[in-house]
Scaffold this motif. Structure first.
Motif, PDB file in Angstrom:
ATOM      1  N   THR A  47      -4.677   0.637  -9.065  1.00 55.71           N
ATOM      2  CA  THR A  47      -3.829  -0.416  -8.628  1.00 55.71           C
ATOM      3  C   THR A  47      -4.459  -1.730  -7.853  1.00 55.71           C
ATOM      4  OG1 THR A  47      -2.719   1.542  -7.728  1.00 55.71           O
ATOM      5  CG2 THR A  47      -1.883  -0.522  -6.735  1.00 55.71           C
ATOM      6  N   GLU A  74       0.934   4.118 -12.274  1.00 59.03           N
ATOM      7  CA  GLU A  74       1.303   5.287 -11.996  1.00 59.03           C
ATOM      8  C   GLU A  74       1.973   5.648 -13.534  1.00 59.03           C
ATOM      9  OE1 GLU A  74       1.075   3.445  -9.458  1.00 59.03           O
ATOM     10  OE2 GLU A  74       0.593   5.081  -8.043  1.00 59.03           O
ATOM     11  N   ARG A 150       1.246   0.427  -0.311  1.00 61.92           N
ATOM     12  CA  ARG A 150       0.144   1.131  -0.648  1.00 61.92           C
ATOM     13  C   ARG A 150       0.067   2.573  -0.166  1.00 61.92           C
ATOM     14  NH1 ARG A 150      -3.957  -1.542  -2.835  1.00 61.92           N
ATOM     15  NH2 ARG A 150      -4.182   0.387  -3.793  1.00 61.92           N
ATOM     16  N   GLY A 151      -0.106   3.565  -0.908  1.00 58.32           N
ATOM     17  CA  GLY A 151      -0.116   4.945  -0.604  1.00 58.32           C
ATOM     18  C   GLY A 151       1.146   5.317  -0.759  1.00 58.32           C
ATOM     19  N   SER A 153       2.808   6.885  -3.051  1.00 59.40           N
ATOM     20  CA  SER A 153       3.264   7.976  -3.869  1.00 59.40           C
ATOM     21  C   SER A 153       3.648   9.135  -2.875  1.00 59.40           C
ATOM     22  CB  SER A 153       2.254   8.392  -4.723  1.00 59.40           C
ATOM     23  OG  SER A 153       2.023   7.433  -5.520  1.00 59.40           O
TER      24      SER A 153
HETATM   25  N1  ASP Z   1      -1.295   3.767  -6.592  1.00 60.37           N
HETATM   26  C1  ASP Z   1      -0.628   3.373  -5.251  1.00 60.37           C
HETATM   27  C2  ASP Z   1      -1.933   2.819  -4.418  1.00 60.37           C
HETATM   28  O1  ASP Z   1      -3.066   2.892  -4.885  1.00 60.37           O
HETATM   29  C3  ASP Z   1       0.211   4.308  -4.576  1.00 60.37           C
HETATM   30  C4  ASP Z   1      -0.535   5.758  -4.239  1.00 60.37           C
HETATM   31  O2  ASP Z   1      -1.513   5.805  -4.935  1.00 60.37           O
HETATM   32  O3  ASP Z   1       0.196   6.323  -3.364  1.00 60.37           O
HETATM   33  O4  ASP Z   1      -1.467   2.463  -3.327  1.00 60.37           O
END
Ligand code: ASP
Ligand code: ADP
Ligand code: MG
Length: 410
Positions: A47, A74, A150-151, A153
């Motif tokens: 990402t 993803e 971000r984050g 998932s």
């Molecule tokens: N790939 C996305 C990120 O790096 C979502 C995740 O990893 O949760 O923020």
């Protein structure tokens, strides 16, 4: 037969070998008779690499196209995972956010989930397939691809667990649970067995990225217990659950830090009704989130106003505030990016006095100057110079008896 939602983060699917070992673990669960829905993140670093690529086109990429771009990480993971499962003789089906479908609002880059359809997933599960859902992705009501921040998932996983009324929601990551503080900063951090939703909400909002904040909001709202555990061991991790009586016995349960904020000070602001609204209006309208705000008592009708924003919003904020400051006749605007926020969190604080005193004394003992303070029922945060972050975290961790060689309780 249980319905299990598992989420694997970026480092857990870091390369093909790791994707294969995640597939093996999931197949094992499937063979035990469970229905498996697996949410995957992009391969670690993907990402960031995509965001960097967009930055090479220009400094302000189009938000819609940025989401089209960064959601692809993803897509790669779920496809590879489904291939790995199939290569091991089991059936799997990858689904992207829009195929599920995960409906969101249209705030690109920070979209909020409104509704999740479950029909397609249930159909695949009924065919005895392992379902791999791409994390982080959504679909707005105009058919555009969105991302959840971000984050995000983690949020996909918990929201899916709620929508599917799953029996278990497991978040697999590169640490074996939630620690009293970031174990990569404080070697004496201790793994917790349980943590309340409210404490985890504070920890996440104060910088502990082990769970994304919205995932915890979802979990609390829909009472989804989350099990945070390691991809690389079989040990039990940490359960994030509703508050129990025992939790109040511990004064401070965790220490968090955040280096991603910057400070803005407006000097000598005329102190009259409506000024704060005039200053913050353009900031809020731009979707910039303001965290701490401190206004001094006024002297000769003038006051200083200080607040913090996220670092990526800093330059835009300085620009907006610069314009307003001129308009209202403030003296000048100062900015500082080299700050960090350290926080202590615990539901026990509600019923105990003297916690703040202990925190300030611990920081003073290391000569760390406190620039701003903010408190809520279950947390106290201090803004300090960024270079002291790690020291401050370790000192607070020790001061509140959290170091692992010490006894439980304070
Ligand atoms: N790939 C996305 C990120 O790096 C979502 C995740 O990893 O949760 O923020
Ligand atoms: P993933 O890629 O699996 O989503 P993240 O990198 O988002 O993983 O989150 C896991 C990281 O969170 C850990 O490697 C750790 O450095 C960090 N972290 C911060 N605070 C804590 C904490 N209190 N407990 C555990 N991990 C923490
Ligand atoms: Mg994460």
């Amino acid at each position: 037969m249980a319905l299990v939602v598992q989420k694997y983060g970026g480092t857990s699917v870091g390369d093909i070998e790791k994707i294969r070992s995640v597939a093996t673990r999931v197949i094992e669960n499937h063979r035990q008779g469970n229905q498996m829905v697996v949410v995957l993140s992009a391969i670690a670093g993907q990402t960031d690499a995509l965001i960097k690529l967009a930055g090479e086109i220009g400094p302000d990429p189009d938000p819609r196209e940025l989401d089209v771009l960064i959601s692809t990480g993803e897509q790669v993971s779920v496809a590879l995972f489904a291939m790995a499962v199939k290569s091991m003789g089991y059936d799997a089906r990858s689904l992207l956010g829009f195929q599920v479908a995960i409906h969101t609002d249209h705030l690109y880059g920070k979209a909020r989930i409104h509704e999740i359809e479950t029909e397609r997933i249930r159909k695949e599960l009924d065919q005895h397939r392992i379902v791999a859902v791409a994390g982080f992705q959504g679909l707005d009501d105009h058919g555009n691809i969105t991302t959840l921040g971000r984050g995000g998932s983690d949020t996909t996983a918990v929201a899916l667990a709620a929508a599917l009324k799953a029996d278990v929601c497991e978040i697999y990551t590169d640490v074996d649970g939630i620690y009293t503080t970031d174990p990569s900063v404080c070697p004496k951090a201790r793994k917790m067995d349980t943590l309340s939703y409210d404490e985890m909400l504070e920890m996440a909002s104060l910088g502990a990225k082990v769970l994304e904040i919205r995932s915890v909001e979802f979990a609390k709202k829909f009472e989804v217990p989350i099990h945070v555990r390691s991809t690389f061991t079989n040990e039990r991790g940490t359960m994030v659950i509703g508050e129990t009586k025992d939790m109040e016995k511990v004064l401070v349960s965790g220490v968090a830090y955040n280096k991603n904020e910057a400070r803005v000070t407006i000097r000598k602001v005329p102190d009259r009704p409506g000024i704060a609204s005039q200053i913050f209006d353009p900031i809020f309208k731009s979707g910039i989130v303001v965290d701490m705000i401190v206004q001094n008592t006024s002297e000769d009708g003038l006051t200083d106003l200080t607040f913090t924003v996220l670092k990526p919003d800093f330059y835009k904020t300085m620009r907006l505030v610069g314009d307003v400051a001129k308009g209202i006749g403030a003296e000048r605007v100062l900015g500082d990016e080299d700050i960090a926020k350290v926080s202590i969190i615990g539901v026990g604080m509600r019923s105990h006095a003297g916690v703040a005193k202990k925190m300030f004394a611990a920081l003073a003992g290391e000569n760390i100057n406190i620039m701003m303070i903010s408190t809520s029922e279950i947390k106290i945060s201090c803004v300090i110079e960024e270079k002291y972050t790690e020291l401050a975290v370790r000192v607070l961790h020790k001061a509140f008896g959290l170091d692992h060689e010490e006894k439980e309780g304070q």
